[in-house]
Motif scaffolding. Structure first.
Motif: not given
Length: 249
Positions: A16, A48, A12
């Motif tokens: 980003a 996101l 994640s």
């Protein structure tokens, strides 16, 4: 296309960062473009992007496209730049001298305010310093003053991101009604919303070096009288105008 073969990588976070690089390179990014670049569903890409907005690394501009926000790192200049706290300190001191009540400098981070600096009053009954303390923006005078200066969609994006992060859900309709009043008055107010026994007032300074800042005054409710708000508002607006002329382009 994202490569998933690097050991120890937090996916994640990597995604980003990919979006931040794309926004910087292209100037703006749509949800569809983000999903295609990450090879994920549009809903995942949007979460996101909303998270980046909530932490000020992105803002939603025209046509629902996302652009680099105030917290996105910019190239450093040739010389050293004083910190926000150092640059605003003379105006914080000026405000304190004018009102003789506990005064603070705060910045907006997501849906919280962070108190960067403060000067404590000397009255026997006074509001103590909150330097270093974080509080929900919608419950504080400084938070309301800063949120009132943002577009509605950005306020919504910040609180949507906070809800995804398991923070308490805020009634956005009620918040926007309060922010409308704050914009009309040009002053944020807080009567025992952030903590019992406090009356506080604040004015936003705008974005200084990418940080949205505000000056606030706080005092015990027990010493507050109706005339204090008018007196404090005049000095907050006066000091903020002086600070803006000196610090903003």
């Amino acid at each position: 296309m994202i490569r998933n073969d690097e050991p120890g990588r937090v996916e994640s976070v990597h995604r980003a960062l990919v979006l931040l690089k794309l926004m910087a390179a292209q100037g703006s990014l749509s949800v569809t473009e983000a999903a295609r670049a990450l090879d994920v569903n549009p809903s995942t890409a949007q979460r996101l992007l909303v998270t980046l907005v909530g932490d000020d690394f992105a803002v939603q501009g025209e046509h629902k496209r996302y652009e680099p926000g105030p917290a996105y790192p910019r190239p450093a200049g040739s010389g050293s730049v004083p910190s926000l706290r150092a640059r605003v300190r003379p105006f914080l001191e000026r405000l304190f001298e004018r009102v003789e009540e506990t005064s603070h400098l705060a910045v907006l981070v997501g849906t919280e305010i962070h108190h960067l600096d403060g000067i404590e009053a000397v009255h026997a009954l006074r509001f103590g310093l909150r330097t270093g303390v974080r509080l929900p923006a919608h419950r504080t005078s400084a938070g309301k003053a800063m949120l009132a200066g943002l577009p509605r969609h950005e306020v919504d994006a910040r609180y949507t991101a906070a809800a995804l992060d398991d923070r308490p859900v805020v009634d956005l309709d009620a918040l926007h009604r309060e922010l409308a009043g704050t914009r009309h008055d040009r002053i944020g107010s807080n009567f025992e919303e952030s903590e019992p026994g406090v009356a506080a007032f604040a004015v936003a300074l705008g974005a200084i070096e990418g940080e949205i800042a505000a000056l606030s005054i706080a005092m015990p409710v027990a010493r507050y009288s109706r005339g204090d708000k008018e007196r404090f508002a005049a000095q907050l607006l006066r000091t903020a105008e002086e600070a803006r002329r000196a610090l903003l382009p």
